[in-house]
Design a protein around this motif. Structure first.
Motif, PDB file in Angstrom:
ATOM      1  N   VAL A 103      -3.900  12.387  41.203  1.00 44.33           N
ATOM      2  CA  VAL A 103      -3.787  12.256  39.752  1.00 44.33           C
ATOM      3  C   VAL A 103      -5.174  12.009  39.155  1.00 44.33           C
ATOM      4  O   VAL A 103      -5.855  11.059  39.541  1.00 44.33           O
TER       5      VAL A 103
ATOM      6  N   GLU B 129      -0.488   5.849  41.855  1.00 41.36           N
ATOM      7  CA  GLU B 129      -0.447   6.513  40.552  1.00 41.36           C
ATOM      8  C   GLU B 129       0.522   7.689  40.555  1.00 41.36           C
ATOM      9  O   GLU B 129       1.249   7.925  39.573  1.00 41.36           O
ATOM     10  N   GLN B 130       0.539   8.449  41.655  1.00 39.26           N
ATOM     11  CA  GLN B 130       1.504   9.542  41.749  1.00 39.26           C
ATOM     12  C   GLN B 130       2.937   9.004  41.712  1.00 39.26           C
ATOM     13  O   GLN B 130       3.805   9.561  41.023  1.00 39.26           O
TER      14      GLN B 130
ATOM     15  N   ALA C 131      -8.731  13.134  33.006  1.00 39.35           N
ATOM     16  CA  ALA C 131      -7.929  12.204  32.218  1.00 39.35           C
ATOM     17  C   ALA C 131      -8.721  11.601  31.062  1.00 39.35           C
ATOM     18  O   ALA C 131      -8.253  10.662  30.415  1.00 39.35           O
TER      19      ALA C 131
ATOM     20  N   HIS D 288      -0.529  18.113  40.484  1.00 35.23           N
ATOM     21  CA  HIS D 288      -1.054  16.770  40.719  1.00 35.23           C
ATOM     22  C   HIS D 288      -0.103  15.907  41.551  1.00 35.23           C
ATOM     23  O   HIS D 288      -0.508  14.838  42.023  1.00 35.23           O
TER      24      HIS D 288
ATOM     25  N   ARG E 227      -8.082  10.535  37.059  1.00 36.65           N
ATOM     26  CA  ARG E 227      -8.259   9.171  36.540  1.00 36.65           C
ATOM     27  C   ARG E 227      -9.494   9.102  35.675  1.00 36.65           C
ATOM     28  O   ARG E 227     -10.494   9.758  35.932  1.00 36.65           O
TER      29      ARG E 227
ATOM     30  N   TYR F  61      -4.727   7.817  33.347  1.00 38.40           N
ATOM     31  CA  TYR F  61      -4.424   8.882  34.303  1.00 38.40           C
ATOM     32  C   TYR F  61      -3.627   9.966  33.581  1.00 38.40           C
ATOM     33  O   TYR F  61      -2.997   9.708  32.557  1.00 38.40           O
ATOM     34  N   LYS F  62      -3.624  11.166  34.166  1.00 39.03           N
ATOM     35  CA  LYS F  62      -2.883  12.274  33.555  1.00 39.03           C
ATOM     36  C   LYS F  62      -2.318  13.184  34.629  1.00 39.03           C
ATOM     37  O   LYS F  62      -2.978  13.448  35.639  1.00 39.03           O
TER      38      LYS F  62
ATOM     39  N   ASP G 227      -6.115   1.635  34.061  1.00 36.22           N
ATOM     40  CA  ASP G 227      -6.948   2.773  33.670  1.00 36.22           C
ATOM     41  C   ASP G 227      -6.087   3.949  33.220  1.00 36.22           C
ATOM     42  O   ASP G 227      -4.865   3.931  33.335  1.00 36.22           O
TER      43      ASP G 227
END
Length: 417
Positions: free
Chosen positions: A412, A357-358, A59, A149, A414, A134-135, A132
């Motif tokens: 995911v 995050e997911q 990320a 992911h 980070r 994430y991608k 933060d």
């Protein structure tokens, strides 16, 4: 296939194309091409970061995303005969990822991405809880999206342009800069900022050069927010079959578009919350002379949504009210109540094994529905988030046996500052 009036070559950067688009709004950015009322045509669009985000498991590129460079817009496209006061009719006939290119380094070549922006670089709807970067990478198979992911999830994307609009008049541009500048002045050091002022650095203004470039770059508005000309509205149902009526503020209207999305949930809540991609859009344009006065559309577009959305039969809905996480009561704050509804949905999805995050990424990218459900019962606004249950390959409804536990996989990526 319609004539391609604004072509893009995937092997070349945005600024080295046959026609160079723009990433700021200004009435004096010259039109690159022109079309006639009644004409059908195709436009190629580059994803909003022009290849800065990569198909990998890091990320860092989202953390370092060059926000001052966005959005890469195709246009302006002059509509012959359009005059201030007209309504520009735009029909979205078709759109999708980059045609005939199902693999490659650019988003839209068989894949796209969703990002959570770091607070220092724009943040997102829930930036206090997710500060933060994430991608998530999504792979396309026809109209379906899946991700390595986020296991256990697949859905049909509602493809749409996140951004489309006409050029502002000089007066309208001055109003934007005046009112947004006043807002910034109330807290100039806020992170993330309250608004984005004109920024000459990284401006792309077609083929303008020299003193004219410098003048326009100092005045031109950033493309981040929606405004009276349409702009970055991020409406997920703004898809194939949609007819939109744009106010015309300058001669020839100067229509521009970009920021294509493979899918998105209502609100695009992670900021880079849609599945971002490059691709194409087929359009038909026409005019209603004097339509702004005739229909009372003095500002902000109106549109008739298309009817190609996926049809989900069952939904799981979460509500939220205008009370902060530390139990402070706010008065009919619908922004806050939608945040709380999203947080409740995230908390729920983590009981199945997803990371927060997911779950946040699912809400940003999948075709969830967000609604203002109550705005009159003081002091609490009520908002709701509807998640289609069919996007999961396991049962997400509550039951006496308890939540199914899934393997969250690699999770995911980070990247923290």
């Amino acid at each position: 296939m319609p004539d391609v009036v604004f072509p893009l070559d995937s092997t070349k950067p945005f600024t080295e194309q046959k026609y160079v688009g723009h990433n700021r709004w200004h009435p004096d950015i010259p039109a690159e091409v022109s079309v006639r009322p009644g004409q059908t045509f195709r436009v190629h669009c580059r994803e909003w970061f022009d290849g800065a985000i990569h198909n990998d498991d890091s990320a860092d590129d989202v953390r370092d995303a060059p926000l001052p460079t966005v959005h890469r817009l195709s246009g302006p496209i002059a509509v012959e005969g359009a005059e201030p006061g007209d309504l520009l009719i735009v029909d979205i006939l078709d759109l999708g990822p980059i045609p005939q290119e199902d693999s490659g380094p650019l988003a839209g070549q068989g894949w796209g991405y969703t990002g959570i922006f770091a607070t220092r670089n724009g943040g997102g709807f829930l930036t206090d809880q997710f500060p933060d970067a994430y991608k998530v990478i999504w792979d396309f198979s026809g109209q379906r999206a899946t991700s390595r992911h986020i296991p256990g999830v697949s859905f049909t994307g509602i493809t749409h342009p996140g951004l489309m609009g006409t050029a502002p008049s000089a007066d309208l541009l001055a109003r934007w800069n005046r009112r947004e500048g006043a807002l910034i002045a109330t807290d100039p050091d806020r992170v993330p900022p309250l608004a984005l002022p004109p920024l000459p650095d990284d401006a792309i203004l077609g083929r303008l050069e020299g003193e004219e470039f410098d003048r326009i770059a100092a005045e031109a508005a950033r493309t981040a927010p929606p405004r009276e000309n349409g702009g970055n509205q991020d409406i997920k149902n703004f898809t194939r079959g949609t007819r939109v009526f744009y106010p015309v503020f300058v001669p020839d209207a100067k229509l521009s578009m970009g920021d294509l999305h493979f899918s998105q949930g209502d609100g695009e809540i992670t900021f880079c919350g849609a599945i971002e991609m490059g691709g194409f859009i087929d359009l038909h344009v026409d005019l209603i002379k004097g339509g702004m006065d005739a229909y009372g559309v003095g500002e902000n577009a109106i549109f008739m949504p298309g009817n190609v959305d996926p049809r989900y039969e069952r939904w799981l809905a979460f509500s939220g009210t205008s009370v902060t996480l530390d139990d402070e009561q706010r008065y009919l704050d619908s922004h806050l109540s939608y945040q709380r509804a999203c947080l409740h949905a995230i908390d729920y999805l983590t009981t199945f094994g997803y990371t927060p995050e997911q779950a946040y990424m699912i809400l940003g990218a999948a075709p969830i529905e967000g609604r203002l459900s109550g705005v009159v019962d003081i002091p609490n606004s009520c908002s709701t988030v509807y998640i289609p249950t069919a996007i999961f390959d396991f049962d997400v409804a509550p039951s006496a046996s308890g939540p199914t536990r899934i393997d969250p996989g690699m999770g995911v990526p980070r990247s923290a500052f």
